[in-house]
Write a protein that holds these residues in place. Structure first.
Motif, PDB file in Angstrom:
ATOM      1  N   ARG A  87      40.576  42.285 104.310  1.00  0.00           N
ATOM      2  CA  ARG A  87      40.210  42.349 105.730  1.00  0.00           C
ATOM      3  C   ARG A  87      40.024  40.930 106.261  1.00  0.00           C
ATOM      4  O   ARG A  87      39.079  40.230 105.920  1.00  0.00           O
ATOM      5  CB  ARG A  87      38.944  43.181 105.917  1.00  0.00           C
ATOM      6  CG  ARG A  87      39.049  44.578 105.307  1.00  0.00           C
ATOM      7  CD  ARG A  87      37.852  45.423 105.667  1.00  0.00           C
ATOM      8  NE  ARG A  87      37.901  45.806 107.071  1.00  0.00           N
ATOM      9  CZ  ARG A  87      36.846  46.258 107.754  1.00  0.00           C
ATOM     10  NH1 ARG A  87      35.664  46.322 107.180  1.00  0.00           N
ATOM     11  NH2 ARG A  87      36.968  46.602 109.019  1.00  0.00           N
ATOM     12  N   GLU A 120      40.367  49.611 108.712  1.00  0.00           N
ATOM     13  CA  GLU A 120      41.431  49.937 107.762  1.00  0.00           C
ATOM     14  C   GLU A 120      41.730  51.433 107.855  1.00  0.00           C
ATOM     15  O   GLU A 120      40.811  52.249 107.902  1.00  0.00           O
ATOM     16  CB  GLU A 120      41.009  49.578 106.334  1.00  0.00           C
ATOM     17  CG  GLU A 120      40.713  48.101 106.122  1.00  0.00           C
ATOM     18  CD  GLU A 120      41.932  47.231 106.363  1.00  0.00           C
ATOM     19  OE1 GLU A 120      43.064  47.685 106.061  1.00  0.00           O
ATOM     20  OE2 GLU A 120      41.766  46.093 106.845  1.00  0.00           O
ATOM     21  N   ARG A 153      42.640  46.386 100.122  1.00  0.00           N
ATOM     22  CA  ARG A 153      42.960  45.708 101.383  1.00  0.00           C
ATOM     23  C   ARG A 153      42.175  44.401 101.488  1.00  0.00           C
ATOM     24  O   ARG A 153      41.047  44.294 101.024  1.00  0.00           O
ATOM     25  CB  ARG A 153      42.590  46.607 102.573  1.00  0.00           C
ATOM     26  CG  ARG A 153      43.131  48.045 102.482  1.00  0.00           C
ATOM     27  CD  ARG A 153      44.551  48.165 102.941  1.00  0.00           C
ATOM     28  NE  ARG A 153      45.041  49.529 102.778  1.00  0.00           N
ATOM     29  CZ  ARG A 153      44.866  50.513 103.667  1.00  0.00           C
ATOM     30  NH1 ARG A 153      44.209  50.281 104.787  1.00  0.00           N
ATOM     31  NH2 ARG A 153      45.353  51.723 103.432  1.00  0.00           N
TER      32      ARG A 153
END
Length: 244
Positions: free
Chosen positions: A236, A208, A234
């Motif tokens: 993943r 990221e 985020r």
């Protein structure tokens, strides 16, 4: 810091990589020579080393000097080498005090003998430490690293140490400078630039990215937490589908 993490509810990335950018621009804004920015930037590295260790990061990798940085002015390169000499020497005491294991990645060819010796002393002195794993990229370029790895693989193929069918991602990883490290979870680049600049292209495949306009000498704990907060938002998926 454990309580601090619980209060924020943050998932701390295991491996954080940082492209330290903006030292020269920071100095220019203060009407000082670029070299002044590099000196201040090295102090911030020392501060961050303690901060990430306290927060719970297990691996920290910084981009200190690239294979392309030799193109800078002789005066600036000379100053950067002087800072590295001092840092590599002083780092031993700090790492031993804080149980930090330090390694240096990059091509030693081109570095002066005394710097190579200091790198060796730093790695040897800290190799048995069991705390934070701190990696410094010096005279490092991602493409150069891959070229060197391919040459080693080719030589081992020629000597029948490995077979073509043995070549896979895991084997290539074992030939890279970072073979003892997991891939970074989070890459931070300061100063507003949004590119990798030849930094670990293989290892950053699923990392990221966090880009901030803050110049490296102004980077602090608050800015680091901002990066972690963005990281926590985020999902993943590593090529999978959302929700898998």
């Amino acid at each position: 810091m454990d309580n601090f993490n619980k209060e924020l509810g943050l998932n701390i990335p295991q491996h954080v990589a940082i492209i330290l950018d903006g030292n020269g621009r920071w100095a220019k804004k203060k009407h000082m020579p670029r070299t002044y920015g590099h000196v201040q930037g090295s102090k911030v590295v020392e501060d961050m080393l303690t901060v990430v260790d306290d927060i719970g990061v297990k691996y920290l990798t910084i981009y200190a000097f690239s294979t392309e940085n030799w193109k800078r002015s002789p005066d600036e390169v000379s100053t950067l080498m002087k800072i590295l000499r001092t840092y590599l020497k002083d780092c031993i005491k700090k790492c031993m005090k804080n149980n930090v294991k330090c390694r240096v990645i990059g091509e030693s060819t081109g570095l002066s003998d005394d710097i190579v010796e200091r790198i060796f002393n730093l790695e040897e002195s800290t190799k048995n430490n069991t705390g934070l794993n701190f990696t410094i990229a010096i005279n490092y370029g991602g493409r150069d690293e891959i070229v060197r790895a391919v040459k080693k693989i080719a030589a081992d193929l020629q000597c029948n140490k490995i077979l073509p069918d043995n070549i896979n991602e895991q084997l290539i990883h074992s030939y890279l400078d970072t073979n003892e490290l997991p891939d970074p979870d989070l890459l931070i680049r300061t100063s507003g630039e949004e590119r990798l600049s030849n930094f670990m292209p293989w290892q950053l495949a699923y990392t990221e990215f966090y880009f901030t306009p803050v110049l490296w000498p102004d980077f602090n704990t608050e800015e680091l937490i901002k990066a972690f907060e963005k990281y926590n938002k985020r999902e993943r998926r590593f090529g999978g589908v959302k929700g898998d």
